[in-house]
Design a protein around this motif. Structure first.
Motif, short mmCIF file in Angstrom:
data_model
loop_
_atom_site.label_atom_id
_atom_site.label_comp_id
_atom_site.label_asym_id
_atom_site.label_seq_id
_atom_site.Cartn_x
_atom_site.Cartn_y
_atom_site.Cartn_z
N TYR A 22 -69.73 -16.59 20.20
CA TYR A 22 -70.65 -16.10 21.19
C TYR A 22 -71.87 -16.12 21.06
N ASP A 65 -56.15 -12.93 32.18
CA ASP A 65 -57.16 -13.75 31.57
C ASP A 65 -56.81 -13.77 30.00
N LYS A 99 -59.00 -14.44 26.13
CA LYS A 99 -60.22 -14.57 25.51
C LYS A 99 -60.02 -14.34 24.00
N GLY A 155 -59.10 -8.77 33.72
CA GLY A 155 -60.24 -9.62 33.22
C GLY A 155 -60.81 -9.17 31.92
N TYR A 205 -64.04 -9.50 29.50
CA TYR A 205 -65.56 -10.01 29.25
C TYR A 205 -66.17 -9.44 28.10
N GLY A 250 -68.48 -10.94 35.57
CA GLY A 250 -69.33 -11.19 34.46
C GLY A 250 -70.22 -10.51 34.09
N VAL A 251 -71.10 -10.63 32.76
CA VAL A 251 -72.03 -9.76 32.50
C VAL A 251 -73.40 -10.37 32.87
N LEU A 260 -72.41 -4.98 34.09
CA LEU A 260 -71.01 -5.48 34.44
C LEU A 260 -70.64 -5.64 35.80
N CYS A 316 -68.84 -15.03 40.13
CA CYS A 316 -69.68 -15.55 38.88
C CYS A 316 -71.08 -14.97 39.05
N GLN A 364 -76.43 -17.31 33.28
CA GLN A 364 -75.96 -16.66 32.04
C GLN A 364 -76.45 -17.46 30.84
N THR A 391 -65.02 -17.99 35.38
CA THR A 391 -66.45 -17.43 36.02
C THR A 391 -67.63 -17.43 35.12
N ILE A 402 -67.55 -18.90 30.70
CA ILE A 402 -67.26 -18.88 29.52
C ILE A 402 -68.21 -19.76 28.64
#
Length: 402
Positions: free
Chosen positions: A75, A255, A257, A297, A299, A343-344, A351, A385, A389, A398, A400
């Motif tokens: 990330y 979800d 991750k 979810g 995030y 999402g952030v 958030l 979304c 971002q 939404t 990644i």
């Protein structure tokens, strides 16, 4: 509950819960998008795509995949306000697909006000950024179409015919879109720009739903929500290479991750009320980390330190420390709620989550967990979304970004 008939019924109710995604704008904007390099053994051209220099073979994971900025943090490109030149001038907006209203609500995140409502196809599940960041795709699942939105202008393009697009992802090389055809029990690899079918992969599990990609892009892990299973898929071969049943009767994975270092995978499970933790490389038997009712979810914070876990069944968000693998706190939405997907914000300070059963959207302060706003939208808001971002390219859902 786990039959095709009941699945349709569940989707037609605001209490429905599935998973989702939306992305790629070459169709809406006419961009030719990134083209795969010919397999000639020659070095790829030195041109950059979205400001990304193509990987050379010596560094390659998946051929054609842009290199990670930091091999220890997938990330690293998602730091606060680190917007790609492609999206730098896009207006900040929050796009909310309302599954029962067949609309997308557009919110100005600065004022927390609804500024537009866009009619789309039947049961829009997710809004997904395209690999090249130029398009937002609305996944009209029952409507069997994708509606492109130009995030630069807000212009809505003509829907593209795609069957059962419950969720949408993109391979890290930008070559294929991967449609999670949940009811069709298929993973459908399509051209990332034209959406023409390149390969259809039937699966034996039920309810393909969410995914994430390994750091080298060579495989991805898929959750199958209605049969409580996981798939491991070879990206280049477009083949399922492993499959396992989650170690709990009635499990319903959502979800998916990976941790910043790429060593640990997390799979939210809204029936198990927590996240499954596993090694993706070995595809080992996962262990459950309880978080809260209806975990859904996942995030990642802009500093790659924290994962936000939405617990839809109890109106809360759990915080997980990636370094220790332990929970560090829990935020509760003022007055309760049903936090789902989101999402952030680009600066990492807010958030955003959809309130699936309450026809509203939540904005939470990521420093204090305080509820900043609860915004009324349409019925059954789902895979919303926040856009734009940070990041150089999108892997879908939404948002990644790598």
């Amino acid at each position: 509950m786990r039959t095709p008939t009941s699945r349709r019924a569940r989707r037609s109710l605001s209490s429905t819960v599935l998973a989702a995604a939306v992305a790629v704008l070459a169709v809406a904007c006419g961009s030719s998008g990134p083209q795969p390099h010919a397999q000639s053994g020659k070095k790829p051209p030195s041109t950059e795509r979205n400001g990304i220099r193509p990987l050379e073979a010596a560094n390659a994971g998946l051929p054609g995949m842009p290199p990670l900025l930091d091999p220890n943090d997938v990330y690293a490109a998602d730091r606060p306000n680190a917007l790609s030149p492609v999206v730098r001038n896009f207006p900040q907006r929050v796009y909310v697909p309302n599954t029962e209203s067949n609309t997308v609500t557009v919110i100005d995140p600065k004022t927390y006000k609804v500024i537009r409502t866009i009619p789309v196809g039947l049961q829009p599940q997710h809004v997904v950024p395209s690999w090249d960041l130029k398009t937002l795709w609305v996944n009209n699942d029952v409507g069997n179409s994708l509606t492109p939105i130009d995030p630069a202008t807000g212009k809505v393009g003509h829907p593209v015919s795609v069957h059962d697009p419950y969720n949408l992802y993109f391979t890290p090389d930008g070559k294929y879109a991967v449609v999670m055809a949940s009811l069709d029990r298929q993973l459908v690899f399509r051209d990332a720009h034209t959406m023409a079918i390149r390969k259809t992969v039937p699966v034996s599990c039920y309810g393909v739903n969410h995914t994430d990609f390994s750091p080298d892009g060579r495989y991805f892990i898929v959750s199958c929500e209605f049969s409580g299973e996981l798939l491991k898929v070879d990206t280049a071969k477009m083949e399922v290479i492993a499959q396992q049943k989650l170690p709990m009767d009635g499990a319903m994975p959502q979800d998916v991750k990976i941790s910043p270092d790429g060593r640990t995978w997390y799979i939210a499970d809204m029936v198990a009320n927590g996240v499954w933790v596993m090694n993706g490389d070995t595809f080992s038997k996962p262990k459950l980390l309880p978080t809260g009712a209806g975990a859904h979810g996942l995030y990642v914070s802009r500093d790659s330190r924290t994962m936000y876990i939405s617990n839809r069944g109890e109106g809360s968000v759990s915080l997980l420390d990636f370094h220790t693998g332990k929970l560090t706190g829990k935020w509760h939405i003022d007055g309760g709620g049903s936090p789902d997907m989101g999402g952030v914000s680009a600066d990492g300070k807010v958030l955003w989550l959809s309130g699936r059963y309450d026809g509203e959207v939540y904005a939470l302060d990521t420093t204090t967990g305080r509820t900043l706003a609860k915004i009324p939208v349409g019925a059954g808001p789902h895979g919303m979304c926040v856009y734009p971002q940070p990041g150089r390219y999108s892997l879908g859902h939404t948002g990644i970004f790598r």
